[in-house]
Design a protein around this motif. Structure first.
Motif, PDB file in Angstrom:
ATOM      1  N   LYS A   2       0.830  -1.198   0.000  1.00 28.42           N
ATOM      2  CA  LYS A   2       0.000   0.000   0.000  1.00 28.42           C
ATOM      3  C   LYS A   2       0.868   1.253   0.000  1.00 28.42           C
ATOM      4  CE  LYS A   2      -3.668  -2.217   2.667  1.00 28.42           C
ATOM      5  NZ  LYS A   2      -4.421  -2.201   3.950  1.00 28.42           N
ATOM      6  N   PRO A   3       0.458   2.293  -0.750  1.00 37.31           N
ATOM      7  CA  PRO A   3       1.197   3.563  -0.689  1.00 37.31           C
ATOM      8  C   PRO A   3       1.028   4.208   0.688  1.00 37.31           C
ATOM      9  CG  PRO A   3      -0.816   3.825  -1.952  1.00 37.31           C
ATOM     10  CD  PRO A   3      -0.678   2.349  -1.679  1.00 37.31           C
ATOM     11  N   GLU A   6      -2.437   8.559  -0.116  1.00 38.75           N
ATOM     12  CA  GLU A   6      -3.145   8.434  -1.390  1.00 38.75           C
ATOM     13  C   GLU A   6      -4.357   9.364  -1.405  1.00 38.75           C
ATOM     14  OE1 GLU A   6      -5.024   4.971  -4.296  1.00 38.75           O
ATOM     15  OE2 GLU A   6      -4.555   4.525  -2.193  1.00 38.75           O
ATOM     16  N   VAL A   8      -7.574  10.646  -3.808  1.00 40.92           N
ATOM     17  CA  VAL A   8      -8.364  10.231  -4.970  1.00 40.92           C
ATOM     18  C   VAL A   8      -9.451  11.276  -5.222  1.00 40.92           C
ATOM     19  CG1 VAL A   8      -9.827   8.447  -5.972  1.00 40.92           C
ATOM     20  CG2 VAL A   8      -7.939   7.792  -4.455  1.00 40.92           C
ATOM     21  N   SER A  28      -5.644  13.972  -7.572  1.00 47.11           N
ATOM     22  CA  SER A  28      -5.310  12.596  -7.205  1.00 47.11           C
ATOM     23  C   SER A  28      -3.795  12.511  -7.101  1.00 47.11           C
ATOM     24  CB  SER A  28      -5.829  11.601  -8.248  1.00 47.11           C
ATOM     25  OG  SER A  28      -7.248  11.623  -8.300  1.00 47.11           O
ATOM     26  N   LEU A  29      -3.332  11.837  -6.046  1.00 48.21           N
ATOM     27  CA  LEU A  29      -1.891  11.812  -5.786  1.00 48.21           C
ATOM     28  C   LEU A  29      -1.542  10.601  -4.939  1.00 48.21           C
ATOM     29  CD1 LEU A  29       0.922  13.265  -5.839  1.00 48.21           C
ATOM     30  CD2 LEU A  29       0.208  14.422  -3.729  1.00 48.21           C
ATOM     31  N   THR A  30      -0.382   9.991  -5.239  1.00 50.48           N
ATOM     32  CA  THR A  30       0.130   8.882  -4.440  1.00 50.48           C
ATOM     33  C   THR A  30       1.528   9.252  -3.954  1.00 50.48           C
ATOM     34  OG1 THR A  30      -1.110   7.220  -5.678  1.00 50.48           O
ATOM     35  CG2 THR A  30       0.774   6.446  -4.427  1.00 50.48           C
ATOM     36  N   GLU A  32       4.808   7.664  -1.838  1.00 49.16           N
ATOM     37  CA  GLU A  32       5.420   6.452  -1.295  1.00 49.16           C
ATOM     38  C   GLU A  32       6.373   6.804  -0.157  1.00 49.16           C
ATOM     39  OE1 GLU A  32       4.415   3.643  -2.172  1.00 49.16           O
ATOM     40  OE2 GLU A  32       3.447   3.944  -4.114  1.00 49.16           O
ATOM     41  N   TYR A  65      -9.085  10.341   1.050  1.00 52.94           N
ATOM     42  CA  TYR A  65      -7.693  10.491   1.486  1.00 52.94           C
ATOM     43  C   TYR A  65      -7.376   9.317   2.397  1.00 52.94           C
ATOM     44  CZ  TYR A  65      -3.480  12.385   3.733  1.00 52.94           C
ATOM     45  OH  TYR A  65      -2.199  12.554   4.207  1.00 52.94           O
ATOM     46  N   ARG A  66      -6.367   8.522   1.970  1.00 58.17           N
ATOM     47  CA  ARG A  66      -6.009   7.335   2.737  1.00 58.17           C
ATOM     48  C   ARG A  66      -4.545   7.416   3.170  1.00 58.17           C
ATOM     49  NH1 ARG A  66      -9.622   4.989  -1.190  1.00 58.17           N
ATOM     50  NH2 ARG A  66      -7.905   4.725  -2.683  1.00 58.17           N
TER      51      ARG A  66
END
Length: 657
Positions: A2-3, A6, A8, A28-30, A32, A65-66
């Motif tokens: 999982k990032p 995150e 969305v 939207s953005l990831t 790491e 938002y995760r």
């Protein structure tokens, strides 16, 4: 895997006046683990709004938002505060250091809200040494340069060993040299494995990052990577969202309350004059309560001493009417009371316990070259016990002395002072209207009853007064002691009936009156109690005014410290933490003012007693009541400002001008 972060399709809209501003439009953005990201864009592009949402300082209107796969938008404000404290560290363009605290205390500030016990001073010093400030430990922010203050902010961001460091224009207020030093520190932290997300508008600062996002009109227009992010990842990473981050902590068990106490008193001491003026209202109120209640208690005690002289369950029977000037039926219409009446009244068992006849008069008292005009009171044997006038020095009359009409006298303390000064009067001979009397005792001090001095009296046997001194064959009055207070009305009826029978008086004949001394006692007690309540109420108004003053000061303090509140929320303070901290501050001021007020009130009471001669009596009840009331005042009037502070949103508070 999982990032770490995150987003969305995130949207964020702000209401500014009557206009609506769309800060983010479907971002939207990831992110790491281990990345160093720079977010660029012109003013109003949405870069700061994006950083605030990533750092949980703000929430999106729409979108997900995760963090590590967990949707944080569904978390409560307090749960998000716990996440900020444990997982994030913030570095702001404005530094947001508290000037009243040393840099060590500034650095360890996040630990107050962590729920961990300890002072963490050594760890704070270690973090300051890490950013090159090991020789400036004892300084305050105002003694440091801009670059040094930003290093303190970085040390504060590191104190909780966060997973992510959020930096909002960390070099915006610094010169080129200090900017390079700050970026060198951030680069070193990234090399150690920290994830860094930084907002900047300077390309040379963004060049330190491995990934650069460019924003325009609320959307990400470019996303440039210098290296493959997969080379940064640790495949066996075990970072998880700890369950305790979301569980409510106990402010009493985890040591936070002690931190709030220290913070509150630091704030009070930082503004000494304003705090003193705030306490002044409570101080005056508490001092007034103590002094007023001491006066009331003193008056009550003095009144009780006077009431003792009246005896208990006492009835006074006098010749003459009680209606108009003692004579309702014309001059001479007065019942003459005698010893036969006394004997008859004493036999009204079981209603009557004792009966004693008295004769009143006046006389010229002479001793040596001193003379004094005083009241003369002829009394029966039982009078001393019934009216609590048994001598404090010497003795009471023997029954044989009364029967033999002995010329013995008991004198009041005023007569002693005027005739004998400081010498002992016992055994001395005085003249009353030129008749020699032997002094056998000194009556206990009674004080004043209205304008009359109860101690300006000479007491002699009733038979001596009637037949040798005043030349009377009747009594001035009779005192009757009723056995039980509940029998007063019944006793009055029986006594009235008996006197009418003995003197052959008609039903409507008011040539005598019966006065209930118990009613006078109740009236005096009620008056004293009413005065005490009145004085206490007036003093309580002072406390109320003082409380309003505290509330006003706290409201001003909330406004002045809005950015500070935003900072505290950013580093993990929950709503309850902010509310409790301001309540502690409010109560701290009222307790401090109350304590000084108690001492002041006691001092005023002593001064009144010493110089004005007033009877005062400071009671523990008054001290406890005033102190308790001051605490309740602090809680009541501090509640609204504390609630107002707790309701502030972190991002709005940080932007406050």
């Amino acid at each position: 895997m999982k990032p770490m972060l995150e987003l969305v399709d995130v949207h964020r809209t702000y209401r500014i006046g009557e206009s609506t501003v769309q800060a983010l439009r479907g971002v939207s953005l990831t992110v790491e683990q281990g990345e160093f990201i720079a977010i660029m864009g012109s003013s109003g592009s949405g870069k700061s709004s994006l950083l605030h949402i990533l750092g949980l300082l703000d929430n999106p209107d729409k979108g997900e938002y995760r963090i590590l796969g967990k949707d944080v938008n569904i978390l409560s404000e307090d749960e998000q505060a716990g996440l900020r404290n444990h997982l994030a560290g913030f570095v702001f363009q404005q530094f947001h250091l508290l000037k009243r605290m040393s840099i060590v205390d500034n650095v360890r500030l996040p630990h107050i809200y962590s729920g961990l016990k300890g002072d963490f001073r050594q760890e704070a010093m270690k973090r300051l040494a890490q950013v090159g400030l090991d020789k400036r430990m004892d300084h305050t922010p105002s003694q440091l340069s801009g670059g040094e203050q930003q290093r303190v902010a970085i040390a504060r961001a590191l104190i909780r060993d966060p997973m992510i460091i959020f930096a909002d224009e960390p070099t915006g207020n610094l010169d080129t040299k200090n900017s390079r030093e700050i970026m060198k520190i951030l680069k070193g932290l990234h090399d150690e494995g920290k994830t860094i997300i930084m907002v900047t508008h300077e390309p040379d600062i963004a060049a330190y990052a491995d990934r650069v996002l460019t924003m325009c009109d609320g959307v990400i227009v470019t996303d440039e990577r210098k290296i493959d992010v997969r080379t940064l990842l640790v495949q066996d990473s075990t970072i998880t969202m700890e369950p305790q981050l979301f569980s409510p902590a106990s402010v009493w068990r985890d040591g936070r309350f002690a931190g709030f106490m220290a913070q509150a008193f630091q704030s009070i001491l930082a503004n000494k004059m304003r705090s003193l003026l705030s306490m002044l209202g409570i101080l005056v109120g508490v001092a007034s309560v103590i002094a007023m209640m001491a006066l009331g208690e003193g008056a009550k005690a003095a009144m009780q001493e006077q009431l003792k002289s009246m005896g208990s369950n006492m009835l006074s029977i006098r010749g003459g009417s009680a209606k108009i000037r003692g004579a309702a039926q014309g001059a001479g219409a007065v019942t003459r009371l005698t010893f036969a009446d006394v004997d008859a009244l004493a036999k009204l068992r079981p209603l009557v316990k004792n009966a004693a006849g008295v004769v009143n008069g006046s006389g010229q008292i002479v001793y040596g070259n001193n003379n004094w005009n005083s009241s003369v009171l002829g009394v029966s044997y039982d009078y001393g016990t019934m009216r609590a006038v048994l001598p404090s020095i010497g003795r009471w009359f023997a029954s044989e002395e009364i029967q033999r009409r002995e010329k013995s006298a008991i004198i009041g303390v005023t007569v002693v002072k005027e005739l004998f000064g400081n010498s002992n009067p016992i055994g001395k001979t005085i003249k009353i209207n030129r008749i020699n009397f032997n002094v056998i005792g000194v009556a206990p001090a009674k004080g004043f009853s209205g304008p009359q001095d109860e101690d300006d009296v000479v007491i002699i046997p009733v038979t001596t007064a009637m037949y040798r001194l005043l030349g009377r064959d009747y009594l001035s009055g009779i005192f009757v002691e009723v056995r039980e207070a509940s029998q007063m009305s019944e006793a009055k009826e029986a006594i009235s009936k008996l006197i009418r029978q003995k003197h052959k008086l008609k039903r409507g004949d008011d040539s005598f009156n019966i006065r209930d001394m118990t009613e006078i006692q109740k009236m005096l007690s009620s008056t004293t109690q009413t005065m005490s309540l009145l004085l206490g109420s007036i003093a309580a108004i002072s406390l109320l005014v003082g409380g309003i003053g505290i509330m006003n000061i706290m409201l001003v303090s909330v406004t002045e410290r809005t950015r500070e509140i935003g900072l505290r929320k950013a580093i993990g303070a929950r709503k309850s933490d902010i509310m409790l901290q301001f309540l502690v501050e409010s109560v701290g001021m009222t307790i401090s003012g109350g304590f000084i007020g108690v001492l002041t009130g006691i001092g005023i009471s002593l001064i009144l007693s010493l110089f004005a001669g007033w009877a005062v009596k400071t009671s523990l009840v008054a001290v406890v009541l005033a102190t308790t009331f001051s605490v309740l005042t602090g809680v009541f009037f501090g509640l609204w400002p504390a609630r107002k502070a707790a309701e502030l949103k972190p991002v709005e508070a940080l932007r406050h001008e």
